[in-house]
Design a protein around this motif. Structure first.
Motif, PDB file in Angstrom:
ATOM      1  N   LEU A  44     -33.740   4.464 -26.559  1.00 45.77           N
ATOM      2  CA  LEU A  44     -33.234   5.523 -25.692  1.00 45.77           C
ATOM      3  C   LEU A  44     -33.102   4.974 -24.282  1.00 45.77           C
ATOM      4  CD1 LEU A  44     -35.461   8.525 -26.863  1.00 45.77           C
ATOM      5  CD2 LEU A  44     -33.108   8.024 -27.548  1.00 45.77           C
ATOM      6  N   GLN A  45     -32.236   5.596 -23.516  1.00 48.98           N
ATOM      7  CA  GLN A  45     -31.969   5.097 -22.169  1.00 48.98           C
ATOM      8  C   GLN A  45     -31.692   6.279 -21.243  1.00 48.98           C
ATOM      9  OE1 GLN A  45     -29.670   1.456 -22.212  1.00 48.98           O
ATOM     10  NE2 GLN A  45     -28.461   2.214 -20.507  1.00 48.98           N
ATOM     11  N   LEU A  46     -32.157   6.157 -19.993  1.00 47.71           N
ATOM     12  CA  LEU A  46     -31.850   7.208 -19.021  1.00 47.71           C
ATOM     13  C   LEU A  46     -30.394   7.086 -18.584  1.00 47.71           C
ATOM     14  CD1 LEU A  46     -34.808   7.581 -16.495  1.00 47.71           C
ATOM     15  CD2 LEU A  46     -34.089   9.151 -18.289  1.00 47.71           C
ATOM     16  N   LYS A  47     -29.724   8.214 -18.450  1.00 53.40           N
ATOM     17  CA  LYS A  47     -28.348   8.182 -17.976  1.00 53.40           C
ATOM     18  C   LYS A  47     -28.305   7.604 -16.562  1.00 53.40           C
ATOM     19  CE  LYS A  47     -26.711  12.109 -20.702  1.00 53.40           C
ATOM     20  NZ  LYS A  47     -26.105  13.451 -20.662  1.00 53.40           N
ATOM     21  N   ALA A  48     -27.340   6.731 -16.314  1.00 56.23           N
ATOM     22  CA  ALA A  48     -27.251   6.064 -15.012  1.00 56.23           C
ATOM     23  C   ALA A  48     -27.065   7.056 -13.879  1.00 56.23           C
ATOM     24  CB  ALA A  48     -26.104   5.060 -15.035  1.00 56.23           C
ATOM     25  N   GLU A  49     -26.377   8.165 -14.164  1.00 55.87           N
ATOM     26  CA  GLU A  49     -26.105   9.143 -13.095  1.00 55.87           C
ATOM     27  C   GLU A  49     -27.265  10.121 -12.886  1.00 55.87           C
ATOM     28  OE1 GLU A  49     -24.473   8.723 -15.870  1.00 55.87           O
ATOM     29  OE2 GLU A  49     -23.948  10.603 -16.859  1.00 55.87           O
ATOM     30  N   CYS A  50     -28.328   9.966 -13.655  1.00 55.15           N
ATOM     31  CA  CYS A  50     -29.487  10.848 -13.522  1.00 55.15           C
ATOM     32  C   CYS A  50     -30.126  10.623 -12.144  1.00 55.15           C
ATOM     33  CB  CYS A  50     -30.480  10.543 -14.633  1.00 55.15           C
ATOM     34  SG  CYS A  50     -32.087  11.313 -14.411  1.00 55.15           S
ATOM     35  N   PRO A  51     -30.264  11.671 -11.304  1.00 57.81           N
ATOM     36  CA  PRO A  51     -30.855  11.488  -9.963  1.00 57.81           C
ATOM     37  C   PRO A  51     -32.251  10.883 -10.001  1.00 57.81           C
ATOM     38  CG  PRO A  51     -29.780  13.628 -10.138  1.00 57.81           C
ATOM     39  CD  PRO A  51     -29.807  13.058 -11.522  1.00 57.81           C
ATOM     40  N   ASP A  52     -33.061  11.278 -10.978  1.00 54.41           N
ATOM     41  CA  ASP A  52     -34.418  10.720 -11.070  1.00 54.41           C
ATOM     42  C   ASP A  52     -34.366   9.220 -11.357  1.00 54.41           C
ATOM     43  OD1 ASP A  52     -35.633  13.104 -10.524  1.00 54.41           O
ATOM     44  OD2 ASP A  52     -35.896  13.672 -12.625  1.00 54.41           O
ATOM     45  N   ALA A  53     -33.440   8.796 -12.202  1.00 49.16           N
ATOM     46  CA  ALA A  53     -33.300   7.369 -12.506  1.00 49.16           C
ATOM     47  C   ALA A  53     -32.850   6.604 -11.258  1.00 49.16           C
ATOM     48  CB  ALA A  53     -32.298   7.164 -13.644  1.00 49.16           C
ATOM     49  N   GLN A  54     -31.934   7.178 -10.515  1.00 45.51           N
ATOM     50  CA  GLN A  54     -31.462   6.512  -9.295  1.00 45.51           C
ATOM     51  C   GLN A  54     -32.579   6.411  -8.259  1.00 45.51           C
ATOM     52  OE1 GLN A  54     -28.031   8.849  -8.234  1.00 45.51           O
ATOM     53  NE2 GLN A  54     -26.727   7.903  -9.789  1.00 45.51           N
ATOM     54  N   ALA A  55     -33.394   7.468  -8.137  1.00 50.02           N
ATOM     55  CA  ALA A  55     -34.508   7.439  -7.178  1.00 50.02           C
ATOM     56  C   ALA A  55     -35.532   6.384  -7.597  1.00 50.02           C
ATOM     57  CB  ALA A  55     -35.153   8.821  -7.092  1.00 50.02           C
ATOM     58  N   ALA A  56     -35.808   6.308  -8.895  1.00 48.31           N
ATOM     59  CA  ALA A  56     -36.759   5.303  -9.386  1.00 48.31           C
ATOM     60  C   ALA A  56     -36.203   3.899  -9.160  1.00 48.31           C
ATOM     61  CB  ALA A  56     -37.035   5.533 -10.869  1.00 48.31           C
ATOM     62  N   GLY A  57     -34.917   3.727  -9.371  1.00 49.34           N
ATOM     63  CA  GLY A  57     -34.306   2.415  -9.156  1.00 49.34           C
ATOM     64  C   GLY A  57     -34.385   1.979  -7.702  1.00 49.34           C
ATOM     65  N   GLU A  58     -34.221   2.922  -6.787  1.00 49.06           N
ATOM     66  CA  GLU A  58     -34.309   2.574  -5.359  1.00 49.06           C
ATOM     67  C   GLU A  58     -35.719   2.124  -4.988  1.00 49.06           C
ATOM     68  OE1 GLU A  58     -32.884   6.010  -3.326  1.00 49.06           O
ATOM     69  OE2 GLU A  58     -30.798   5.721  -3.976  1.00 49.06           O
ATOM     70  N   ILE A  59     -36.735   2.732  -5.592  1.00 44.68           N
ATOM     71  CA  ILE A  59     -38.124   2.301  -5.339  1.00 44.68           C
ATOM     72  C   ILE A  59     -38.301   0.862  -5.812  1.00 44.68           C
ATOM     73  CG2 ILE A  59     -40.529   2.662  -6.029  1.00 44.68           C
ATOM     74  CD1 ILE A  59     -39.864   5.674  -6.197  1.00 44.68           C
ATOM     75  N   ILE A  60     -37.779   0.555  -6.991  1.00 43.72           N
ATOM     76  CA  ILE A  60     -37.914  -0.798  -7.549  1.00 43.72           C
ATOM     77  C   ILE A  60     -37.202  -1.825  -6.662  1.00 43.72           C
ATOM     78  CG2 ILE A  60     -37.238  -2.260  -9.496  1.00 43.72           C
ATOM     79  CD1 ILE A  60     -37.685   0.249 -11.283  1.00 43.72           C
ATOM     80  N   LEU A  61     -35.985  -1.519  -6.268  1.00 44.93           N
ATOM     81  CA  LEU A  61     -35.230  -2.485  -5.457  1.00 44.93           C
ATOM     82  C   LEU A  61     -35.894  -2.714  -4.100  1.00 44.93           C
ATOM     83  CD1 LEU A  61     -31.549  -1.411  -6.246  1.00 44.93           C
ATOM     84  CD2 LEU A  61     -32.867  -3.295  -7.226  1.00 44.93           C
ATOM     85  N   ALA A  62     -36.438  -1.657  -3.511  1.00 41.88           N
ATOM     86  CA  ALA A  62     -37.126  -1.812  -2.226  1.00 41.88           C
ATOM     87  C   ALA A  62     -38.365  -2.678  -2.382  1.00 41.88           C
ATOM     88  CB  ALA A  62     -37.489  -0.438  -1.662  1.00 41.88           C
ATOM     89  N   ALA A  63     -39.099  -2.483  -3.471  1.00 47.80           N
ATOM     90  CA  ALA A  63     -40.308  -3.281  -3.699  1.00 47.80           C
ATOM     91  C   ALA A  63     -39.951  -4.752  -3.907  1.00 47.80           C
ATOM     92  CB  ALA A  63     -41.066  -2.734  -4.906  1.00 47.80           C
ATOM     93  N   LEU A  64     -38.903  -5.016  -4.671  1.00 48.96           N
ATOM     94  CA  LEU A  64     -38.534  -6.404  -4.959  1.00 48.96           C
ATOM     95  C   LEU A  64     -37.995  -7.115  -3.723  1.00 48.96           C
ATOM     96  CD1 LEU A  64     -36.906  -6.013  -8.486  1.00 48.96           C
ATOM     97  CD2 LEU A  64     -39.187  -6.852  -7.918  1.00 48.96           C
ATOM     98  N   ALA A  65     -37.352  -6.374  -2.840  1.00 45.99           N
ATOM     99  CA  ALA A  65     -36.830  -6.990  -1.614  1.00 45.99           C
ATOM    100  C   ALA A  65     -37.944  -7.550  -0.750  1.00 45.99           C
ATOM    101  CB  ALA A  65     -36.007  -5.963  -0.834  1.00 45.99           C
ATOM    102  N   ASN A  66     -39.167  -7.043  -0.949  1.00 49.66           N
ATOM    103  CA  ASN A  66     -40.318  -7.511  -0.171  1.00 49.66           C
ATOM    104  C   ASN A  66     -41.249  -8.395  -0.997  1.00 49.66           C
ATOM    105  OD1 ASN A  66     -39.873  -6.141   2.406  1.00 49.66           O
ATOM    106  ND2 ASN A  66     -40.132  -4.256   1.227  1.00 49.66           N
ATOM    107  N   ASN A  67     -40.791  -8.812  -2.174  1.00 50.33           N
ATOM    108  CA  ASN A  67     -41.631  -9.634  -3.050  1.00 50.33           C
ATOM    109  C   ASN A  67     -41.190 -11.099  -2.936  1.00 50.33           C
ATOM    110  OD1 ASN A  67     -42.391 -11.032  -5.652  1.00 50.33           O
ATOM    111  ND2 ASN A  67     -43.419  -9.077  -5.955  1.00 50.33           N
ATOM    112  N   GLY A  68     -42.036 -11.926  -2.358  1.00 52.11           N
ATOM    113  CA  GLY A  68     -41.672 -13.318  -2.108  1.00 52.11           C
ATOM    114  C   GLY A  68     -41.369 -14.108  -3.365  1.00 52.11           C
ATOM    115  N   LEU A  69     -42.152 -13.905  -4.425  1.00 50.39           N
ATOM    116  CA  LEU A  69     -41.928 -14.666  -5.655  1.00 50.39           C
ATOM    117  C   LEU A  69     -40.596 -14.285  -6.288  1.00 50.39           C
ATOM    118  CD1 LEU A  69     -42.745 -16.609  -7.845  1.00 50.39           C
ATOM    119  CD2 LEU A  69     -44.171 -14.810  -8.871  1.00 50.39           C
ATOM    120  N   PHE A  70     -40.292 -12.984  -6.330  1.00 53.98           N
ATOM    121  CA  PHE A  70     -39.008 -12.549  -6.891  1.00 53.98           C
ATOM    122  C   PHE A  70     -37.851 -13.141  -6.098  1.00 53.98           C
ATOM    123  CE2 PHE A  70     -35.370  -9.678  -6.730  1.00 53.98           C
ATOM    124  CZ  PHE A  70     -35.045  -9.575  -8.074  1.00 53.98           C
ATOM    125  N   MET A  71     -37.930 -13.061  -4.775  1.00 51.61           N
ATOM    126  CA  MET A  71     -36.826 -13.548  -3.946  1.00 51.61           C
ATOM    127  C   MET A  71     -36.658 -15.067  -4.096  1.00 51.61           C
ATOM    128  SD  MET A  71     -35.577 -10.815  -2.645  1.00 51.61           S
ATOM    129  CE  MET A  71     -34.519 -11.374  -1.326  1.00 51.61           C
TER     130      MET A  71
END
Length: 229
Positions: A44-71
């Motif tokens: 199963l997969q969350l719909k891409a246009e789901c607002p909750d999925a988009q909000a969760a994705g923004e949290i992930i991207l913000a966290a990774l932008a500050n992660n030295g190993l990921f970058m």
């Protein structure tokens, strides 16, 4: 090269992503699969246009932008908006061997990225489900990956991989792709190893040591030579 990124999300970030994701609207995961993957995909997969999925994705991207190993490992040029999937034991979910599409269109079809790296961010505690290992093949054989909630694994998108069937509970994760500034996996590996060595030496010798300054210059000159910005 496989790279594990421990604690990619903090405890608070993980809790909020879980809250958003688990309240979202799930659909058949084959909705976003390529023609070949559609034959292997059962989840199963969350719909891409789901607002909750988009909000969760923004949290992930913000966290990774500050992660030295990921970058350092990904050297991201562009990151695809995170998707979320769920594998339930009572539905026999799993994902057989496949290779990710080389090009992915954004959900709104406004643009596309080249998939150099694939990422899986584990959101379920590993003792809450059985099975569900991410199995990645490379020249050294198969690697079964099952990480703690909040940990992430990066691997080349060209790798053959699968998700073993879940036999108890549910496995929830985020997955997405990265177009790197450095397309070649071997070159990215060299840069990651060199960056790690420089940081270790700098801890012992100090950032102003002439050897550190020289090696840092070499790192950036290699990046300048190989990067596609």
């Amino acid at each position: 090269m496989l790279v594990a990124v421990p604690a990619a999300l903090s405890g608070n970030e993980l809790a909020e992503v879980r809250r958003l994701v688990l309240s979202g609207a799930w659909e058949d995961g084959r909705a976003t699969a390529g023609k070949q993957s559609e034959l292997a995909k059962r989840n199963l997969q969350l719909k891409a246009e789901c607002p909750d999925a988009q909000a969760a994705g923004e949290i992930i991207l913000a966290a990774l932008a500050n992660n030295g190993l990921f970058m350092s490992a990904a050297l991201p040029k562009r990151v695809f908006p995170p998707f979320f999937n769920r594998y339930d034991a009572d539905s026999g979910h799993g994902f057989d061997n496949h290779v990710d599409n080389a090009i992915r269109y954004l959900p709104d079809r406004s643009d596309r990225i080249r998939t150099d790296l694939s990422a899986t961010l584990f959101l379920s505690d590993p003792d809450s489900y059985d099975g569900g290992e991410l199995v990645i093949e490379d020249t050294y054989g198969e690697h079964a990956v099952k990480l703690s909630a909040g940990d992430l694994v990066l691997y080349p998108s060209a790798s053959l991989h699968r998700v073993e069937p879940v036999t108890r509970g549910s496995r929830v994760a985020s997955f997405f792709w990265i177009q790197s500034m450095v397309r070649d996996d071997g070159q990215r590996t060299l840069l990651l190893e060199m960056d790690a060595a420089i940081r270790t030496l700098a801890t012992n010798l100090g950032d102003k040591d002439p050897a550190i300054v020289s090696l840092t210059g070499t790192y950036h000159n290699l990046l300048r030579r190989w990067a596609d910005c």
